[in-house]
Design an enzyme around this catalytic site. Sequence first.
Site, PDB file in Angstrom:
ATOM      1  N   ASN A  45       0.821  -1.214   0.000  1.00 41.40           N
ATOM      2  CA  ASN A  45       0.000   0.000   0.000  1.00 41.40           C
ATOM      3  C   ASN A  45       0.856   1.266   0.000  1.00 41.40           C
ATOM      4  OD1 ASN A  45      -2.388  -1.606   0.387  1.00 41.40           O
ATOM      5  ND2 ASN A  45      -1.734  -1.862   2.500  1.00 41.40           N
ATOM      6  N   HIS A 130     -13.870  -2.450   6.685  1.00 45.41           N
ATOM      7  CA  HIS A 130     -12.650  -3.104   7.180  1.00 45.41           C
ATOM      8  C   HIS A 130     -12.884  -3.819   8.521  1.00 45.41           C
ATOM      9  CE1 HIS A 130      -8.406  -3.105   8.712  1.00 45.41           C
ATOM     10  NE2 HIS A 130      -8.161  -3.321   7.437  1.00 45.41           N
ATOM     11  N   GLU A 174     -15.987   3.484   4.215  1.00 46.76           N
ATOM     12  CA  GLU A 174     -14.635   3.835   3.765  1.00 46.76           C
ATOM     13  C   GLU A 174     -14.795   4.762   2.572  1.00 46.76           C
ATOM     14  OE1 GLU A 174     -12.233   0.306   3.024  1.00 46.76           O
ATOM     15  OE2 GLU A 174     -13.160  -0.711   4.717  1.00 46.76           O
ATOM     16  N   SER A 178     -10.970  -0.834   0.429  1.00 48.82           N
ATOM     17  CA  SER A 178      -9.700  -1.549   0.333  1.00 48.82           C
ATOM     18  C   SER A 178      -9.796  -2.804  -0.528  1.00 48.82           C
ATOM     19  CB  SER A 178      -9.209  -1.911   1.731  1.00 48.82           C
ATOM     20  OG  SER A 178     -10.201  -2.606   2.457  1.00 48.82           O
ATOM     21  N   ASP A 203     -13.589   6.240   6.924  1.00 50.87           N
ATOM     22  CA  ASP A 203     -12.233   5.683   6.958  1.00 50.87           C
ATOM     23  C   ASP A 203     -11.554   6.019   5.636  1.00 50.87           C
ATOM     24  OD1 ASP A 203     -10.058   3.930   6.609  1.00 50.87           O
ATOM     25  OD2 ASP A 203     -10.951   2.380   7.879  1.00 50.87           O
ATOM     26  N   HIS A 206      -7.238   4.405   2.447  1.00 53.31           N
ATOM     27  CA  HIS A 206      -6.692   4.281   1.084  1.00 53.31           C
ATOM     28  C   HIS A 206      -6.847   5.552   0.254  1.00 53.31           C
ATOM     29  CE1 HIS A 206      -5.738   0.004   1.331  1.00 53.31           C
ATOM     30  NE2 HIS A 206      -6.784  -0.043   2.160  1.00 53.31           N
ATOM     31  N   LYS A 237      -0.091   3.746   4.823  1.00 54.19           N
ATOM     32  CA  LYS A 237      -0.295   3.392   3.408  1.00 54.19           C
ATOM     33  C   LYS A 237       0.409   4.414   2.516  1.00 54.19           C
ATOM     34  CE  LYS A 237      -3.648   0.126   4.579  1.00 54.19           C
ATOM     35  NZ  LYS A 237      -4.890  -0.088   5.267  1.00 54.19           N
TER      36      LYS A 237
END
Length: 343
Positions: A45, A130, A174, A178, A203, A206, A237
């Site tokens: 990542n 997640h 998110e 992910s 979240d 990413h 990440k």
Amino acid sequence: MDNGITPHMAERKAKGLLRELAVVERLPGGKLMSGGREFFDLSSNDYLGLSFHPALKEAAFGKISRAFGSGASRLMTGTSGCHADLESAVASLKGKEAALIFNSGYQANVGVISALMGKYDAVFADRLSHASIIDGVKLSGARLFRFRHNDTEHLSGMLRAKRPGVRRAMIVTESVFSMDGDVAPLEELTGLKKEHDAFLMVDEAHATGVFGPEGEGRVHSEGLADNVDILMGTFSKALGSFGGYVAVSGEMKEYLINFSRSFIYSTALPPAVIAANLKAIELVKNLHDRRSKLLSLAGYLRQGLKSLGFEVLGESQIVPVLAGTNEAAMKMSWDLREKGFWA
Ligand SMILES: *Cc1c(COP(=O)(O)O)cnc(C)c1O
């Protein structure tokens, strides 16, 4: 004695699901070494290659000349001057009043959800959320309702049915997923949050570093920071380092310092890590070229795989290829490894 472990492991092995640790040494330029062989790294990542940036390492070395460890938790002796600098840098990048550093993104999700929610409350989480989000809900004792992935109709119905029966409500998602590499309908979620008087937690693990003109993620760059109560992210990440954070209101920060157990009962990150994180935030703002190159390479790969007939998902730097079954996915991964790709 049948300890229950042996048959469980045998079953996992039979299903082709056994997980093992591979020792690798990551190299600059998106490669890695394993078992004496070099591979293209399509698995990490470290999206912008920041973990190799000399300025990041220099910032860490600068702090190592004193103590390496932080000595105690943040509430004891673990808070150094650079913690405050890092927290204001994160707050400003994310467009929130304040920020609080956790020791990892996992600990941030678990610690924030379990501090805010309890047994009279309900969390409405995207079905692809997640594991750390789900674990936070379990630890909190709140009721968990999982809505279909990115389906705001489904969420809206759930809120209408379940919100009236609970004290507090929280919607969690998110901003870039992910696993599927797609993005959440953030604006609609802020509407539902207001309509149903719920916390909204996003979240950005990413998205940070990759989306937004300065790598601020999707929430702030889309003008939504005021309507998201908890903006969570990680330094591990695209920022190339280690540690987690939430960007929140000043009041929420004070609350979490008092009630978030994963924050309170864990030794603070070493000052060298905090200094590297601060450097990463400074650097990432100016990495426009790397951000656009990353997204254009991902688009190129996605198109290429599609034209070869693969089923490909996502609209971000994450490019998932659907293999069908676990066995097929494992085989695909091994075939790629033969050809020098770690995927
Ligand atoms: C990686 C990840 C985390 C955990 O962050 P760490 O800093 O690695 O503990 C949390 N949420 C999502 C969506 C992630 O991908």
